[in-house]
Scaffold this motif. Structure first.
Motif, short mmCIF file in Angstrom:
data_model
loop_
_atom_site.label_atom_id
_atom_site.label_comp_id
_atom_site.label_asym_id
_atom_site.label_seq_id
_atom_site.Cartn_x
_atom_site.Cartn_y
_atom_site.Cartn_z
N LEU A 281 35.39 23.33 -47.03
CA LEU A 281 34.09 24.31 -47.46
C LEU A 281 34.07 25.68 -46.67
O LEU A 281 34.37 25.62 -45.47
CB LEU A 281 32.84 23.66 -46.90
N ILE A 282 33.80 26.77 -47.06
CA ILE A 282 33.64 27.90 -46.43
C ILE A 282 31.93 28.05 -46.19
O ILE A 282 31.33 28.04 -47.20
CB ILE A 282 34.14 29.25 -47.22
N ILE A 283 31.64 28.48 -44.93
CA ILE A 283 30.47 28.16 -44.39
C ILE A 283 30.11 29.67 -43.49
O ILE A 283 30.65 29.93 -42.59
CB ILE A 283 30.17 27.18 -43.54
N PRO A 284 29.13 30.47 -44.07
CA PRO A 284 28.82 31.70 -43.17
C PRO A 284 27.99 31.32 -41.87
O PRO A 284 27.61 30.13 -42.01
CB PRO A 284 27.69 32.48 -44.00
N LYS A 285 28.35 31.92 -40.99
CA LYS A 285 27.75 31.39 -39.40
C LYS A 285 26.27 31.66 -39.37
O LYS A 285 25.53 31.18 -38.67
CB LYS A 285 28.70 32.03 -38.37
N CYS B 107 24.70 25.11 -39.53
CA CYS B 107 24.44 26.03 -38.54
C CYS B 107 25.09 25.47 -37.10
O CYS B 107 25.66 26.10 -36.41
CB CYS B 107 23.07 26.47 -37.96
N LYS B 108 24.78 24.19 -37.04
CA LYS B 108 25.25 23.54 -35.72
C LYS B 108 26.84 23.23 -35.89
O LYS B 108 27.51 23.43 -34.67
CB LYS B 108 24.61 22.22 -35.46
N ILE B 109 27.43 23.11 -37.10
CA ILE B 109 28.86 23.17 -37.11
C ILE B 109 29.47 24.37 -36.87
O ILE B 109 30.26 24.68 -36.04
CB ILE B 109 29.16 22.48 -38.46
N ALA B 110 28.84 25.37 -37.32
CA ALA B 110 29.22 26.85 -37.00
C ALA B 110 29.27 27.36 -35.65
O ALA B 110 30.21 28.01 -35.18
CB ALA B 110 28.46 27.72 -37.85
N ALA B 111 28.12 26.69 -34.92
CA ALA B 111 27.93 26.95 -33.41
C ALA B 111 28.74 26.23 -32.67
O ALA B 111 28.92 26.27 -31.36
CB ALA B 111 26.65 26.92 -33.06
N GLY B 112 29.50 25.17 -33.12
CA GLY B 112 30.36 24.29 -32.37
C GLY B 112 29.63 23.13 -31.94
O GLY B 112 30.15 22.31 -30.76
N GLU B 113 28.43 22.78 -32.25
CA GLU B 113 27.63 21.74 -31.35
C GLU B 113 27.95 20.35 -32.14
O GLU B 113 27.80 19.49 -31.59
CB GLU B 113 26.10 22.24 -31.95
N GLU C 90 38.36 30.30 -39.03
CA GLU C 90 37.25 30.83 -38.55
C GLU C 90 37.50 32.39 -38.07
O GLU C 90 38.53 32.73 -37.76
CB GLU C 90 37.13 29.97 -37.27
N ASP C 91 36.39 32.82 -38.31
CA ASP C 91 36.55 34.32 -37.82
C ASP C 91 34.97 34.76 -37.20
O ASP C 91 34.38 33.72 -37.23
CB ASP C 91 37.03 35.49 -39.23
N SER C 92 34.87 35.74 -37.31
CA SER C 92 33.34 36.16 -36.63
C SER C 92 32.13 36.00 -37.40
O SER C 92 31.05 35.62 -37.04
CB SER C 92 33.29 37.78 -36.06
N ASP C 93 32.28 35.70 -38.93
CA ASP C 93 31.45 35.48 -39.53
C ASP C 93 31.37 34.37 -40.53
O ASP C 93 30.14 33.62 -40.89
CB ASP C 93 31.49 36.77 -40.94
N LEU C 94 32.58 33.72 -40.71
CA LEU C 94 32.73 32.56 -41.47
C LEU C 94 33.55 31.45 -40.69
O LEU C 94 34.42 31.82 -39.62
CB LEU C 94 33.65 32.73 -42.49
N ILE C 95 33.20 30.13 -41.22
CA ILE C 95 34.02 29.21 -40.73
C ILE C 95 34.34 28.27 -42.08
O ILE C 95 33.38 28.08 -42.79
CB ILE C 95 33.25 28.24 -39.88
N ALA C 96 35.60 27.78 -41.97
CA ALA C 96 36.05 26.79 -43.05
C ALA C 96 36.62 25.59 -42.62
O ALA C 96 37.14 25.34 -41.51
CB ALA C 96 37.14 27.28 -43.79
N ILE C 97 35.77 24.46 -43.22
CA ILE C 97 36.09 23.08 -42.63
C ILE C 97 36.42 22.14 -43.68
O ILE C 97 36.13 22.58 -44.99
CB ILE C 97 34.86 22.56 -41.83
#
Length: 138
Positions: free
Chosen positions: A42-46, A9-15, A23-30
């Protein structure tokens, strides 16, 4: 919903910084911090969801569509010879981060530990029928 003690959650929020590949509005891939191969990501839902059992169906579908798109792109970009999509649910299944995520794992012919290994178990025809009946029972 974000869970305060969840690293993903912290990665998805940019923390927490990450190496984003999508990245899109729902997912991030890192890129995975502990890769099993070159390009492992990894594909991670925000939105926080623990596993396959509580992920929103529309987000689950979007994860798979994104996995197809990224696997295709990564196969060309990294010149890999194969590809694994892996998603674990529960500690017994190997889940260590309890925020749903899908692994994108490029595979290479000459790499060590190139294949996921599964051990087969045997069941009689009667046992297979009973297992099927359990699954399809309303």
């Amino acid at each position: 919903m974000k869970k305060d003690d969840c690293i993903f959650c912290k990665i998805a929020a940019g923390e927490i910084p990450s190496r984003k590949i999508y990245e899109d509005s729902d997912l991030i891939a890192i890129m995975d911090l502990n890769p099993t191969s070159k390009g492992h990501s990894l594909i991670i839902p925000k939105e926080h969801c623990t596993n396959i059992y509580d992920i929103d169906e529309d987000i689950a579908a979007k994860v798979m569509k994104t996995a197809k798109k990224l696997a295709t792109k990564m196969t060309v970009a990294l010149n890999c010879d194969g590809f694994n999509l892996l998603q674990n649910n529960g500690e017994t299944a190997g889940q260590t981060m309890f925020h749903f995520h899908m692994h994108l794992i490029p595979r290479y012919k000459d790499a060590d530990n190139n294949m996921l290994k599964f051990t087969s178990v045997s069941f009689s025809d009667e046992e297979m029928d009973a297992i099927r009946d359990q699954i399809i029972k309303d």
